[in-house]
Design an enzyme around this catalytic site. Structure first.
Site, PDB file in Angstrom:
ATOM      1  N   SER A 206       0.828  -1.199   0.000  1.00 29.87           N
ATOM      2  CA  SER A 206       0.000   0.000   0.000  1.00 29.87           C
ATOM      3  C   SER A 206       0.874   1.264   0.000  1.00 29.87           C
ATOM      4  CB  SER A 206      -0.961  -0.045   1.183  1.00 29.87           C
ATOM      5  OG  SER A 206      -2.015   0.862   1.032  1.00 29.87           O
ATOM      6  N   ASP A 334      -9.358  -3.900  -6.215  1.00 28.46           N
ATOM      7  CA  ASP A 334      -8.873  -3.227  -5.015  1.00 28.46           C
ATOM      8  C   ASP A 334      -9.631  -1.908  -4.824  1.00 28.46           C
ATOM      9  OD1 ASP A 334      -7.347  -1.750  -3.091  1.00 28.46           O
ATOM     10  OD2 ASP A 334      -5.591  -2.952  -3.563  1.00 28.46           O
ATOM     11  N   HIS A 363      -8.208  -5.139  -0.953  1.00 26.72           N
ATOM     12  CA  HIS A 363      -6.995  -4.431  -0.546  1.00 26.72           C
ATOM     13  C   HIS A 363      -6.330  -5.182   0.597  1.00 26.72           C
ATOM     14  CE1 HIS A 363      -4.303  -1.009  -0.432  1.00 26.72           C
ATOM     15  NE2 HIS A 363      -4.414  -0.974   0.879  1.00 26.72           N
TER      16      HIS A 363
END
Length: 420
Positions: A206, A334, A363
């Site tokens: 991320s 995502d 995610h």
């Protein structure tokens, strides 16, 4: 869920100046591709795979020839999968030893190591740096699973907890951000100086992936890392911010802004005399990540607005300059790292990069594979196959041919780190 037992020795520091060099417009390839390897490369059609290094890396990743089969109960919806993985994935119980690293601007980051590895692993054992996502740290389940897998293959592993994250202290009126690369430069220099015989690698998730890819682009052909993996990278922060305010995504936005405010309030005294464009009340009571960035982050790092910060901190701008072998893995559904923000063209044109896009995954989810639903993400075996492939290639070019196999054999003689 089990958590780490952390020990905190006195802070130490070790610095080197990191030069910011001119970025080449066309990165040189780190590999030579044989015609036989290119012919053999194939993958299952359920996966989207592309990149200038596809024909080089794909033969070393045999798992990609199998279909991506998400776990049916939890992976039917991207939000269900994301939330399930965040709250119900197992968290390996690992005792870690904390090293506090003082940065050149008197800030602090924390490095968490597996204690006793200096007695187990040789000095040339490959070293893997893990960069968690926004507000994340070494307690996160996805970080622990990667640490376990790498360490049990004979790798030395360290988790890089950014300022304020994972219990790392904030000692100056500055947090970390998507734009700031000073800390990762110092961490790479520090661990490289501590283990000068080891090849260095990194995995980021991320926001950690965004920072890692930006670092690779900045350092370009002088980067000290021998390879890297980017997972769930938002890449284009302008697009990610747009999608963050739509529908159910507001739940993630509020959760992350709450986590940021919690960290901020613990260290509020450091910021009480900040003037100028700082909007401390907005940051302290942020209802969205954008509020926090507008009130504090963008001012701290010299941007005119939150939009200016997002535009100039996107790692999609850095792919062209990456000269380090890089594997990017994304999920098409995502909700936080939008599929439309992936810089497919630049990845395709870069001879050092390969992209894998799974049809599902949410995610930081990827509830699929042999260990689903409670075990490691689907990505972990592929990540380690990729890193092992790179390390074997480095070893084969040096007098220490076969070192990775020797390290792995030595690690098998000792108790493995296990998931409880």
């Amino acid at each position: 869920m089990a958590r780490a037992t952390l020990n905190f020795p006195p802070p130490t520091s070790c610095f080197r100046q990191v030069s910011h060099l001119h970025r080449p417009t066309t990165p040189p390839s780190a590999f030579h591709v044989s015609s036989s390897a290119a012919t053999m490369a194939h993958h299952h059609p359920s996966l989207e795979i592309l990149g200038g290094a596809k024909d080089t890396f794909l033969p070393s990743l045999p798992s990609l020839a199998r279909p991506y089969n998400p776990f049916p109960v939890f992976a039917w919806n991207r939000h269900v999968e994301t939330i399930f993985a965040a709250f119900f994935r197992s968290t390996p119980d690992v005792k870690l030893h904390r090293e506090c690293l003082r940065t050149q601007d008197d800030g602090s980051v924390s490095l968490d190591w597996v204690p006793g590895d200096d007695r187990v692993l040789p000095a040339h054992a490959p070293l893997l740096i893990l960069l968690p996502g926004l507000t994340g740290g070494s307690d996160d389940s996805y970080v622990r699973h990667m640490l376990i897998r790498a360490r049990n293959r004979g790798w030395r592993v360290v988790v890089f907890n950014s300022r304020g994250c994972g219990g790392s202290p904030v000692t100056t009126p500055q947090f970390y951000s998507a734009s700031f690369l000073g800390d990762i430069c110092e961490v790479v220099d520090h661990v490289g100086g501590r283990y000068p015989e080891a090849n260095l690698y990194a995995v980021g998730w991320s926001l950690g992936a965004n920072i890692l890819v930006r670092y690779l682009g900045q350092e370009s052909d002088t980067c000290r890392l021998s390879g890297a993996v980017s997972l769930c990278n938002p890449f284009n922060l302008v697009i990610a911010d747009e999608d963050f305010h739509k529908g159910f995504n507001n739940v993630y936005d509020k959760a992350l802004s709450y986590a940021l405010c919690k960290i901020f309030k613990k260290h509020a005294l450091l910021f009480e005399d900040m003037g100028g464009e700082y909007n401390i009340p907005l940051a302290a009571n942020a209802k969205s990540v954008r509020d926090f960035d507008e009130g504090l982050t963008r001012v701290s790092f010299g941007f005119k607005s939150a939009d200016d910060y997002y535009s100039n901190s996107s790692s999609s701008n850095s792919i062209k300059s990456v000269c380090t072998p890089l594997l990017c893995i994304q999920a098409a559904n995502d909700p936080i790292a939008p599929n439309r923000g992936i810089p497919r063209g630049d990845i395709q044109d870069n001879p050092n990069c390969m992209l894998i896009v799974t049809p599902q995954g949410g995610h930081l989810g990827w509830v699929a594979g042999a260990e689903a639903p409670f075990g490691c993400p689907w990505t972990d075996p592929t990540v380690m196959d990729f890193l092992d492939h790179l390390e074997r290639g480095k070893s084969n070019g040096l007098p220490c041919t076969g070192d990775l196999d020797n390290v792995q054999q030595r690690s098998k003689k000792l108790p493995l780190l296990e998931v409880s």
